[in-house]
Write a protein that holds these residues in place. Sequence first.
Motif, mmCIF file in Angstrom:
data_model
loop_
_atom_site.group_PDB
_atom_site.id
_atom_site.type_symbol
_atom_site.label_atom_id
_atom_site.label_comp_id
_atom_site.label_asym_id
_atom_site.label_seq_id
_atom_site.Cartn_x
_atom_site.Cartn_y
_atom_site.Cartn_z
ATOM 1 N N SER A 17 0.811 -1.217 0.000
ATOM 2 C CA SER A 17 0.000 0.000 0.000
ATOM 3 C C SER A 17 0.847 1.271 0.000
ATOM 4 C CB SER A 17 -0.959 0.014 1.188
ATOM 5 O OG SER A 17 -0.255 0.217 2.398
ATOM 6 N N ASP A 18 2.051 1.198 0.562
ATOM 7 C CA ASP A 18 2.933 2.371 0.575
ATOM 8 C C ASP A 18 4.383 1.895 0.663
ATOM 9 O OD1 ASP A 18 4.043 4.870 0.707
ATOM 10 O OD2 ASP A 18 3.153 5.403 2.636
ATOM 11 N N PRO A 19 4.931 1.391 -0.434
ATOM 12 C CA PRO A 19 6.272 0.813 -0.411
ATOM 13 C C PRO A 19 7.359 1.794 0.019
ATOM 14 C CG PRO A 19 5.242 0.494 -2.570
ATOM 15 C CD PRO A 19 4.322 1.315 -1.745
ATOM 16 N N ASN A 20 7.162 3.070 -0.230
ATOM 17 C CA ASN A 20 8.185 4.054 0.129
ATOM 18 C C ASN A 20 8.182 4.416 1.603
ATOM 19 O OD1 ASN A 20 9.164 4.243 -2.536
ATOM 20 N ND2 ASN A 20 7.458 5.583 -3.052
ATOM 21 N N ALA A 21 7.192 3.939 2.350
ATOM 22 C CA ALA A 21 7.114 4.239 3.779
ATOM 23 C C ALA A 21 8.131 3.440 4.592
ATOM 24 C CB ALA A 21 5.713 3.957 4.300
ATOM 25 N N PHE A 22 8.708 2.422 3.981
ATOM 26 C CA PHE A 22 9.606 1.531 4.714
ATOM 27 C C PHE A 22 10.986 1.523 4.079
ATOM 28 C CE2 PHE A 22 5.276 0.046 5.031
ATOM 29 C CZ PHE A 22 5.106 -0.031 6.400
ATOM 30 N N SER A 23 11.999 1.774 4.890
ATOM 31 C CA SER A 23 13.364 1.720 4.378
ATOM 32 C C SER A 23 14.114 0.520 4.939
ATOM 33 C CB SER A 23 14.119 3.008 4.708
ATOM 34 O OG SER A 23 14.131 3.221 6.112
ATOM 35 N N MET A 24 13.629 -0.020 6.053
ATOM 36 C CA MET A 24 14.280 -1.160 6.684
ATOM 37 C C MET A 24 13.224 -2.153 7.146
ATOM 38 S SD MET A 24 17.023 -1.181 9.805
ATOM 39 C CE MET A 24 18.174 -0.231 8.831
ATOM 40 N N LEU A 25 13.481 -3.432 6.865
ATOM 41 C CA LEU A 25 12.552 -4.490 7.253
ATOM 42 C C LEU A 25 13.271 -5.540 8.081
ATOM 43 C CD1 LEU A 25 10.908 -5.115 3.761
ATOM 44 C CD2 LEU A 25 10.009 -3.666 5.591
ATOM 45 N N PHE A 26 12.683 -5.892 9.202
ATOM 46 C CA PHE A 26 13.133 -7.033 9.991
ATOM 47 C C PHE A 26 11.997 -8.042 9.916
ATOM 48 C CE2 PHE A 26 15.742 -3.690 11.693
ATOM 49 C CZ PHE A 26 16.969 -4.315 11.852
ATOM 50 N N VAL A 27 12.228 -9.125 9.207
ATOM 51 C CA VAL A 27 11.184 -10.116 8.935
ATOM 52 C C VAL A 27 11.508 -11.393 9.693
ATOM 53 C CG1 VAL A 27 10.047 -11.454 7.130
ATOM 54 C CG2 VAL A 27 10.812 -9.110 6.644
ATOM 55 N N ASP A 28 10.627 -11.779 10.581
ATOM 56 C CA ASP A 28 10.806 -13.031 11.315
ATOM 57 C C ASP A 28 10.538 -14.191 10.366
ATOM 58 O OD1 ASP A 28 11.215 -14.892 13.284
ATOM 59 O OD2 ASP A 28 9.698 -14.102 14.631
ATOM 60 N N TYR A 29 11.238 -15.285 10.561
ATOM 61 C CA TYR A 29 11.020 -16.449 9.704
ATOM 62 C C TYR A 29 9.678 -17.106 10.004
ATOM 63 C CZ TYR A 29 11.633 -20.655 7.033
ATOM 64 O OH TYR A 29 11.442 -21.652 6.115
ATOM 65 N N ASN A 30 9.372 -17.287 11.291
ATOM 66 C CA ASN A 30 8.143 -17.975 11.682
ATOM 67 C C ASN A 30 7.064 -16.971 12.063
ATOM 68 O OD1 ASN A 30 8.867 -20.762 11.481
ATOM 69 N ND2 ASN A 30 10.233 -20.428 13.199
ATOM 70 N N PHE A 31 5.993 -16.956 11.292
ATOM 71 C CA PHE A 31 4.812 -16.163 11.610
ATOM 72 C C PHE A 31 3.762 -17.111 12.158
ATOM 73 C CE2 PHE A 31 6.772 -13.035 8.938
ATOM 74 C CZ PHE A 31 6.174 -11.820 9.253
ATOM 75 N N PRO A 32 2.914 -16.642 13.091
ATOM 76 C CA PRO A 32 1.867 -17.532 13.588
ATOM 77 C C PRO A 32 0.847 -17.906 12.518
ATOM 78 C CG PRO A 32 1.777 -15.395 14.704
ATOM 79 C CD PRO A 32 2.922 -15.356 13.760
ATOM 80 N N TYR A 33 0.684 -17.023 11.507
ATOM 81 C CA TYR A 33 -0.289 -17.278 10.442
ATOM 82 C C TYR A 33 0.362 -16.946 9.107
ATOM 83 C CZ TYR A 33 -3.172 -16.547 14.548
ATOM 84 O OH TYR A 33 -3.687 -16.602 15.803
ATOM 85 N N GLY A 34 0.038 -17.689 8.104
ATOM 86 C CA GLY A 34 0.516 -17.381 6.756
ATOM 87 C C GLY A 34 1.834 -18.049 6.419
ATOM 88 N N ASP A 35 2.481 -17.496 5.398
ATOM 89 C CA ASP A 35 3.740 -18.037 4.906
ATOM 90 C C ASP A 35 4.878 -17.790 5.889
ATOM 91 O OD1 ASP A 35 2.615 -18.780 2.409
ATOM 92 O OD2 ASP A 35 2.889 -16.740 1.647
ATOM 93 N N THR A 36 6.047 -18.296 5.540
ATOM 94 C CA THR A 36 7.241 -17.991 6.325
ATOM 95 C C THR A 36 7.760 -16.611 5.921
ATOM 96 O OG1 THR A 36 8.794 -18.887 4.706
ATOM 97 C CG2 THR A 36 7.909 -20.434 6.368
ATOM 98 N N GLY A 37 8.652 -16.083 6.735
ATOM 99 C CA GLY A 37 9.288 -14.817 6.396
ATOM 100 C C GLY A 37 10.112 -14.915 5.131
ATOM 101 N N GLY A 38 10.697 -16.074 4.878
ATOM 102 C CA GLY A 38 11.456 -16.279 3.644
ATOM 103 C C GLY A 38 10.572 -16.141 2.420
ATOM 104 N N THR A 39 9.367 -16.700 2.492
ATOM 105 C CA THR A 39 8.417 -16.591 1.389
ATOM 106 C C THR A 39 7.943 -15.148 1.230
ATOM 107 O OG1 THR A 39 7.721 -18.870 1.733
ATOM 108 C CG2 THR A 39 6.239 -17.466 0.467
#
Length: 93
Positions: A17-39
């Motif tokens: 929805s707003d790709p320019n709002a984020f300059s840094m992402l910390f993505v956990d590998y395991n989410f409680p719902y949905g795909d993995t952080g790698g996906t």
Amino acid sequence: EIKHVDNTGEALEIIKSDPNAFSMLFVDYNFPYGDTGGTLLEKLRDGKMLESKVAFLMTADPTIENITQARSAGAIGVVAKPFNNEELKNQLE
């Protein structure tokens, strides 16, 4: 500003929805719902939403597969949990 989400679908929608709002992402590998952080990182890469961003995968299980998936998707590093401020600082540098 920091945003926290519990599932990869919500993360993808917020970034989309707003790709320019984020300059840094910390993505956990395991989410409680949905795909993995790698996906999630792969979907962001494929949608060209990782360009000009710094992304890290965070995981308690830094396997070769997780690291390879994260790096090939565009993450510049993998942060192994648990981590402390010094380890996070080293990754950021």
